[in-house]
Design a protein around this motif. Structure first.
Motif, mmCIF file in Angstrom:
data_model
loop_
_atom_site.group_PDB
_atom_site.id
_atom_site.type_symbol
_atom_site.label_atom_id
_atom_site.label_comp_id
_atom_site.label_asym_id
_atom_site.label_seq_id
_atom_site.Cartn_x
_atom_site.Cartn_y
_atom_site.Cartn_z
ATOM 1 N N ILE A 307 0.794 -1.083 0.022
ATOM 2 C CA ILE A 307 0.024 -0.114 -0.070
ATOM 3 C C ILE A 307 0.972 1.139 0.015
ATOM 4 O O ILE A 307 1.493 1.402 1.126
ATOM 5 C CB ILE A 307 -0.857 -0.037 1.375
ATOM 6 C CG1 ILE A 307 -1.747 -1.260 1.203
ATOM 7 C CG2 ILE A 307 -1.765 1.170 1.339
ATOM 8 C CD1 ILE A 307 -2.593 -1.549 2.621
ATOM 9 N N TYR A 308 0.708 1.983 -1.025
ATOM 10 C CA TYR A 308 1.654 3.239 -1.217
ATOM 11 C C TYR A 308 0.814 4.437 -0.884
ATOM 12 O O TYR A 308 -0.235 4.523 -1.375
ATOM 13 C CB TYR A 308 2.373 3.421 -2.675
ATOM 14 C CG TYR A 308 3.285 2.753 -3.158
ATOM 15 C CD1 TYR A 308 4.770 2.774 -2.401
ATOM 16 C CD2 TYR A 308 3.296 1.535 -4.065
ATOM 17 C CE1 TYR A 308 5.663 1.824 -2.828
ATOM 18 C CE2 TYR A 308 4.201 0.690 -4.396
ATOM 19 C CZ TYR A 308 5.492 0.792 -3.930
ATOM 20 O OH TYR A 308 6.476 0.128 -4.091
ATOM 21 N N ASN A 361 6.066 4.233 1.345
ATOM 22 C CA ASN A 361 5.656 5.371 0.352
ATOM 23 C C ASN A 361 6.830 5.102 -0.733
ATOM 24 O O ASN A 361 7.808 4.270 -0.667
ATOM 25 C CB ASN A 361 5.790 6.648 0.946
ATOM 26 C CG ASN A 361 7.313 7.148 1.525
ATOM 27 O OD1 ASN A 361 8.468 6.832 0.814
ATOM 28 N ND2 ASN A 361 7.399 7.512 2.807
ATOM 29 N N LYS A 362 6.514 5.647 -1.718
ATOM 30 C CA LYS A 362 7.359 5.411 -3.007
ATOM 31 C C LYS A 362 8.880 5.749 -2.823
ATOM 32 O O LYS A 362 9.727 5.274 -3.465
ATOM 33 C CB LYS A 362 7.043 6.047 -4.356
ATOM 34 C CG LYS A 362 5.377 5.548 -4.732
ATOM 35 C CD LYS A 362 5.046 6.181 -5.830
ATOM 36 C CE LYS A 362 4.808 7.624 -5.730
ATOM 37 N NZ LYS A 362 4.518 8.216 -7.275
ATOM 38 N N TYR A 363 9.255 6.681 -2.100
ATOM 39 C CA TYR A 363 10.757 7.182 -2.086
ATOM 40 C C TYR A 363 11.549 6.218 -1.076
ATOM 41 O O TYR A 363 12.488 6.480 -1.180
ATOM 42 C CB TYR A 363 10.547 8.496 -1.520
ATOM 43 C CG TYR A 363 10.113 9.502 -2.451
ATOM 44 C CD1 TYR A 363 10.704 10.030 -3.518
ATOM 45 C CD2 TYR A 363 8.625 9.967 -2.418
ATOM 46 C CE1 TYR A 363 10.141 10.710 -4.642
ATOM 47 C CE2 TYR A 363 7.977 10.674 -3.112
ATOM 48 C CZ TYR A 363 8.603 11.126 -4.199
ATOM 49 O OH TYR A 363 8.052 12.019 -5.227
ATOM 50 N N ILE A 378 -1.700 -1.256 -3.955
ATOM 51 C CA ILE A 378 -2.521 -0.273 -4.070
ATOM 52 C C ILE A 378 -1.934 0.890 -3.811
ATOM 53 O O ILE A 378 -1.021 1.153 -2.634
ATOM 54 C CB ILE A 378 -3.631 -0.644 -2.751
ATOM 55 C CG1 ILE A 378 -4.382 -1.903 -3.106
ATOM 56 C CG2 ILE A 378 -4.492 0.709 -2.595
ATOM 57 C CD1 ILE A 378 -5.252 -2.323 -1.797
ATOM 58 N N TYR A 379 -2.293 2.016 -4.645
ATOM 59 C CA TYR A 379 -1.743 3.494 -4.514
ATOM 60 C C TYR A 379 -3.184 4.050 -3.666
ATOM 61 O O TYR A 379 -4.115 4.616 -4.217
ATOM 62 C CB TYR A 379 -1.823 4.092 -5.808
ATOM 63 C CG TYR A 379 -0.432 3.300 -6.640
ATOM 64 C CD1 TYR A 379 0.804 3.890 -6.199
ATOM 65 C CD2 TYR A 379 -0.691 2.342 -7.503
ATOM 66 C CE1 TYR A 379 1.906 3.272 -6.905
ATOM 67 C CE2 TYR A 379 0.595 1.798 -8.096
ATOM 68 C CZ TYR A 379 1.705 2.240 -7.638
ATOM 69 O OH TYR A 379 2.735 1.895 -8.238
ATOM 70 N N TYR A 380 -2.878 4.398 -2.442
ATOM 71 C CA TYR A 380 -4.017 5.031 -1.541
ATOM 72 C C TYR A 380 -3.972 6.167 -2.044
ATOM 73 O O TYR A 380 -5.138 6.996 -2.290
ATOM 74 C CB TYR A 380 -3.440 4.998 -0.191
ATOM 75 C CG TYR A 380 -4.129 5.358 0.796
ATOM 76 C CD1 TYR A 380 -5.463 4.774 1.326
ATOM 77 C CD2 TYR A 380 -3.965 6.808 1.496
ATOM 78 C CE1 TYR A 380 -6.143 5.526 2.136
ATOM 79 C CE2 TYR A 380 -4.822 7.298 2.504
ATOM 80 C CZ TYR A 380 -5.923 6.810 2.914
ATOM 81 O OH TYR A 380 -6.876 7.065 3.822
ATOM 82 N N ASN A 381 -3.085 7.039 -2.592
ATOM 83 C CA ASN A 381 -3.135 8.273 -3.208
ATOM 84 C C ASN A 381 -1.968 8.205 -4.125
ATOM 85 O O ASN A 381 -0.870 7.752 -3.877
ATOM 86 C CB ASN A 381 -3.385 9.389 -2.375
ATOM 87 C CG ASN A 381 -2.477 9.396 -1.196
ATOM 88 O OD1 ASN A 381 -1.365 8.711 -1.213
ATOM 89 N ND2 ASN A 381 -2.791 9.980 -0.021
ATOM 90 N N ILE A 408 -4.068 -1.269 -8.339
ATOM 91 C CA ILE A 408 -5.189 -0.470 -7.869
ATOM 92 C C ILE A 408 -4.969 1.036 -7.470
ATOM 93 O O ILE A 408 -4.259 1.304 -6.459
ATOM 94 C CB ILE A 408 -6.102 -1.265 -6.982
ATOM 95 C CG1 ILE A 408 -6.485 -2.394 -7.557
ATOM 96 C CG2 ILE A 408 -7.543 -0.070 -6.448
ATOM 97 C CD1 ILE A 408 -7.481 -3.273 -6.449
ATOM 98 N N ASN A 409 -5.595 2.097 -8.214
ATOM 99 C CA ASN A 409 -5.403 3.442 -7.893
ATOM 100 C C ASN A 409 -6.761 3.976 -7.038
ATOM 101 O O ASN A 409 -7.834 3.833 -7.790
ATOM 102 C CB ASN A 409 -5.099 4.410 -9.079
ATOM 103 C CG ASN A 409 -3.778 4.109 -9.682
ATOM 104 O OD1 ASN A 409 -2.888 4.486 -9.330
ATOM 105 N ND2 ASN A 409 -3.794 2.919 -10.505
#
Length: 473
Positions: A307-308, A361-363, A378-381, A408-409
């Motif tokens: 989950i990002y 997070n992506k970073y 899942i991209y939470y946002n 999933i976005n």
């Protein structure tokens, strides 16, 4: 010295081409094996005594994983020649710069910049320092999945690190005068003489796309929509009007503040501004009342899922909610943890069957990690960075993935969320897309929706709640 693993035919082709030159660029998409290809090029130079030390620069978040990846491919003797350093460290660590500079003067170094797009800004301290180090090295290699993330301007600093003579320009302004057109606000709106650039870099470049060489399972992209609460929408347009009043397109930071403030609202925050600073606090006392979190909980399945999130406090909030609901089912991996703790979280997520979710997070996890044991993201946002979006997808969609992958976005309908996703995948101008969401038709449609009773609202939302990414683009 030897490689523990055999090269694929396309990797051998890359070696055959670049072993003839002292500097080169491996633009190989994530998961196609650019690390082992680079190692073979280095091994050839070490065996012929052309070099006797290797400096390997990579993202700080990927240092531990890079070392593990090198160990998979090379023996201890080979590994002893390699010094690994984080790219971001060279932004402000004078001690590290002096240490690496001494190495480049004492040894004949092979200089490797892994994820070279992190050095695309020619005026950044890290880029300037990397160029200084590279000047002392005859053999150099840049590695990245793609040569550009926005436009051809990204090429300049990367190839300047290798040798300014490749593009033929000693300075950025000379390059820009021949290849870039700017609008009234200083933004690049057109690139010129691209054929010239391609011709100049071709002898030093080997490029591979994943779909050309790998037969991976199907990759599926979805958007799941939800609606903000009525009071959130009211606050959303209140914030939009406030920041639009102070918008100055000659000041990029005012545009940035507008976009950030609106995304804060859609993520469940109440936003105010004090002395040009955005102040945000939770919109909901109980996080379970946040419709974004509600949708996340509705779609979670009992399987390994990454989950990002964009914000650090969201990582903590979701971590607390999931572990309270499902009893120690999740780990977190973000900037609040030390590098060692992040590696421990990744290892636990990979090995512990009771841990189904990693919130990150992506970073922190987008670069250098191999997470093929997981097939769900899942991209939470989302944020506006296209290259890190692709990097994060490629953590699981790479060599070794045996299952269909699902991305999933989560998207707040009638909001900037949808425009962010469009700008990511179409690379459109986000400000122009945002303005279209505030026109009268959009507002009218939203107001009509809010006037429906609860049952009618649910029916309307269900009609378009889930769609393939391709559908809206």
């Amino acid at each position: 010295m030897y490689l523990k693993n055999q090269l694929y035919p396309y990797q051998k082709q890359a070696v055959e081409k670049l072993k003839k030159v002292k500097v080169g660029a491996l633009f190989m998409e994530q998961g196609t094996g650019k690390t082992i290809t680079a190692l073979e090029l280095i091994r050839l130079r070490l065996e012929r005594k052309k070099v006797n030390k290797v400096i390997w620069l990579c993202p700080c978040s990927a240092k531990s994983n890079t070392k593990e990846e090198l160990r998979k491919h090379i023996d201890l003797e080979f590994l002893s020649y390699i010094v690994i350093c984080g790219i971001e460290t060279l932004s402000n660590s004078t001690q590290t710069l002096f240490y690496l500079n001494d190495i480049t003067k004492k040894y004949n170094c092979f200089f490797v910049v892994d994820e070279s797009l992190l050095c695309k800004n020619i005026s950044a301290h890290r880029t300037i320092n990397i160029i200084r180090l590279s000047l002392n090295c005859k053999y150099k290699l840049i590695l990245n999945g793609t040569p550009i993330s926005k436009n051809e301007a990204d090429l300049f600093s990367q190839f300047y690190i290798l040798d300014w003579r490749i593009l033929g320009y000693r300075g950025y302004y000379e390059f820009a005068a021949n290849h870039l057109e700017f609008d009234l606000y200083g933004n690049i709106h057109n690139c010129l003489n691209i054929d010239y650039l391609v011709k100049r870099i071709q002898p030093y470049t080997y490029q591979i796309k994943k779909d050309e060489v790998l037969h991976l399972p199907k990759k599926r992209q979805y958007i799941l929509y939800f609606l903000l609460k009525k009071e959130q929408y009211e606050h959303y347009y209140e914030v939009a009007n406030h920041f639009l009043m102070s918008l100055n397109e000659l000041r990029p930071e005012s545009i940035y503040r507008l976009l950030i403030a609106l995304q804060d609202v859609t993520s469940g925050y109440y936003v105010t501004e004090e002395k040009d600073h955005i102040i945000r606090k939770p919109f909901f006392i109980n996080p379970l009342h946040n419709p974004r979190i509600k949708l996340l909980l509705d779609i979670l399945e009992n399987k390994k899922t990454i989950i990002y999130c964009k914000y650090k406090d969201e990582v903590q909030q979701i971590y607390d909610v999931l572990n309270a609901k499902y009893q120690n089912c999740a780990v977190k991996c973000d900037g609040s943890l030390s590098s060692k703790k992040r590696e421990e979280s990744l290892a636990k997520f990979a090995s512990d069957r009771s841990i189904n979710y990693m919130i990150t997070n992506k970073y922190c996890t987008a670069f250098g990690h191999n997470l093929q044991f997981c097939s769900n993201v899942i991209y939470y946002n989302n944020d506006y960075n296209y290259s890190t979006k692709l990097q994060s997808e490629d953590r699981i969609y790479r060599i070794g993935q045996k299952k269909e992958t699902e991305f999933i976005n989560i998207c707040a309908d009638y909001s900037i969320d949808k425009q962010i996703i469009k700008s990511l995948y179409k690379k459109q101008n986000l400000l122009d897309l945002f303005r279209s969401t505030l026109d009268n038709n959009q507002k009218s449609s939203l107001l009509q929706y809010l006037q429906l009773d609860d049952i009618s609202k649910q029916k309307a939302l269900t009609l378009h709640q889930c769609s393939d990414l391709e559908e809206i683009l």
